[in-house]
Design an enzyme around this catalytic site. Structure first.
Site, PDB file in Angstrom:
ATOM      1  N   SER A  70       2.268  87.392 -45.961  1.00 29.97           N
ATOM      2  CA  SER A  70       2.053  86.309 -46.919  1.00 29.97           C
ATOM      3  C   SER A  70       3.403  85.830 -47.463  1.00 29.97           C
ATOM      4  O   SER A  70       4.301  85.497 -46.689  1.00 29.97           O
ATOM      5  CB  SER A  70       1.107  86.790 -48.028  1.00 29.97           C
ATOM      6  OG  SER A  70       0.725  85.748 -48.875  1.00 29.97           O
TER       7      SER A  70
ATOM      8  N   ASP B 279      -8.248  83.699 -41.852  1.00 32.90           N
ATOM      9  CA  ASP B 279      -7.324  83.417 -42.946  1.00 32.90           C
ATOM     10  C   ASP B 279      -7.222  81.905 -43.108  1.00 32.90           C
ATOM     11  O   ASP B 279      -6.507  81.233 -42.371  1.00 32.90           O
ATOM     12  CB  ASP B 279      -5.948  84.021 -42.641  1.00 32.90           C
ATOM     13  CG  ASP B 279      -4.942  83.830 -43.765  1.00 32.90           C
ATOM     14  OD1 ASP B 279      -5.271  83.139 -44.755  1.00 32.90           O
ATOM     15  OD2 ASP B 279      -3.821  84.365 -43.645  1.00 32.90           O
TER      16      ASP B 279
ATOM     17  N   HIS C 116      -7.420  86.154 -45.708  1.00 28.86           N
ATOM     18  CA  HIS C 116      -5.983  86.355 -45.908  1.00 28.86           C
ATOM     19  C   HIS C 116      -5.651  87.821 -46.193  1.00 28.86           C
ATOM     20  O   HIS C 116      -4.588  88.318 -45.813  1.00 28.86           O
ATOM     21  CB  HIS C 116      -5.495  85.466 -47.053  1.00 28.86           C
ATOM     22  CG  HIS C 116      -4.015  85.504 -47.251  1.00 28.86           C
ATOM     23  ND1 HIS C 116      -3.116  85.207 -46.251  1.00 28.86           N
ATOM     24  CD2 HIS C 116      -3.262  85.832 -48.346  1.00 28.86           C
ATOM     25  CE1 HIS C 116      -1.878  85.336 -46.703  1.00 28.86           C
ATOM     26  NE2 HIS C 116      -1.942  85.715 -47.968  1.00 28.86           N
TER      27      HIS C 116
END
Length: 382
Positions: free
Chosen positions: A156, A322, A355
């Protein structure tokens, strides 16, 4: 006491690095001095070439693996990935986790004392960027005597830092593992971040960021920000399978209290986060996400051109569900690297976790990272 985990790094202790030199940030603001809190796992070899830097995401910190005591029930946030015999093997690598500048877990941030005023920085703490974090992480590497990382790894917002490392300090890392990331945020992602910030900024207890002096914290705003964020980290499939439309009491109550299980889950997550995280840090972290864009200062805004300095080898990983950092965003990174004839391994992992998949135990994902890390020879390229 938790059961002994033979694949854990065991009991760990945070350390603090103090930097007395002035730091000029991307914004032009200057910090006279700063501190970074970090943890290390494994041993740095004699050649000092087996170090792996782990960059954390929005709500992460330096506590990447291991436990703080024998009674500690919660290990570091990526303990399933890092440890003896794990994909990032601490019997081979010297792994470093660091709490980024502006954080709220020991590194210099808004809650720290400003030496100029002897009061918490609060609203006066400057906005920080991914570039600033990479700069301070490079200072930490110098402090530890590490001239080149075997790998810089992150998921991320951490993946964005790994990408920036490859651009800013191309000779100081041999590999970059960019997981569940993107070359920059979409308008939708910036919008989510702004709504989260507005929840904090409009909390009556925020006091313009100087709530420390008032003896309060903007928990309501931080709670709402976390609830919103958590929705975007999960996929519709996993929310459906986990909670569906389940009612806590089995029947409608015809009021505005918690009725659905998903409501209970989100409020629990929000409350827990609001007790342990600093609102000013949350604002800083989301702004750093918004600002990240390696092409920002280019006339033609070409990611290919922005990644031209990179010389590291790459592992880029995306997850099918995601939708916050969708696989096509990872493929943009891959294409730009291939345009520059760089060595890239790309994997798109089938996962229902959205995610958050980069934090989960997934045999395929973990074996992929393990296989890639096994290619990295201590002292050379893979």
């Amino acid at each position: 006491m938790h059961s002994p985990d033979l694949t854990s790094v065991g009991i760990v202790t945070p350390q603090t690095a103090r930097f007395e030199q002035r730091l000029t940030l991307r914004s032009g603001a200057v910090l006279a001095r700063y501190e970074l809190v970090y943890e290390t796992y494994g041993q740095l070899n004699a050649e000092k070439n087996n170090a792996v830097l782990v960059c954390h995401a929005l709500s992460g910190d330096h506590h990447v693996a291991g436990y703080y005591s024998e009674q500690d029930k919660r290990p570091g946030w990526w303990d399933n990935m890092i440890g003896p015999g794990k994909p990032i093997d601490t019997e081979r690598f010297f792994v470093i986790g660091v709490n980024n500048l502006g954080g709220c877990h020991g590194s210099t941030g808004p809650a720290s004392i400003d030496p100029a005023t002897n009061k918490p920085y609060g609203a006066s703490f400057p906005v920080v960027t991914v570039d600033d974090w990479v700069e301070t992480q490079a200072q930490l590497a110098d402090y530890l005597g590490i001239r080149q990382f075997a790998a810089v790894v992150g998921g991320s917002l951490g993946g964005m830092q790994a990408l920036q490392w490859s651009i800013t300090y191309p000779e100081q890392l041999r590999h970059a593992l960019v997981i569940a990331a993107a070359p920059k945020l979409t308008a939708q992602n910036i919008a989510f971040n702004d709504v989260a910030r507005q929840a904090i900024l409009t909390d009556p207890d925020f006091h313009g960021g100087d709530y420390y002096a008032h003896g309060v914290t903007p928990k309501r705003g931080l709670r709402l920000a976390r609830m919103l964020g958590h929705i975007t980290y999960l996929s519709d499939d996993v929310m459906g399978s986990k909670f569906g439309r389940l009612l806590r009491s089995g029947a409608f109550q015809f009021n505005y209290e918690v009725e659905f299980e998903i409501e209970s889950y989100l409020r629990y997550q929000g409350d827990k986060f609001a007790e342990s995280f600093d609102a000013n840090t949350y604002l800083l972290m989301t702004k750093a996400l918004d600002y990240f864009d390696p092409t920002h200062h280019q006339e033609d805004a070409s990611l290919t051109l922005a990644l031209k300095p990179a010389s590291a080898k790459f592992l880029v990983v995306a997850f099918t569900t995601d939708w916050r950092f969708a696989p096509e965003r990872s493929r943009e990174i891959v294409k730009a690297l291939l345009d520059n004839e760089r060595d890239v391994t790309y994997a798109e992992i089938t996962s229902s976790h959205g995610h958050d998949a980069f934090l989960m135990v997934d045999p395929h994902y973990h074996e992929l990272v393990r296989a890639y890390m096994n290619r990295i020879e201590q002292g050379g390229a893979a």
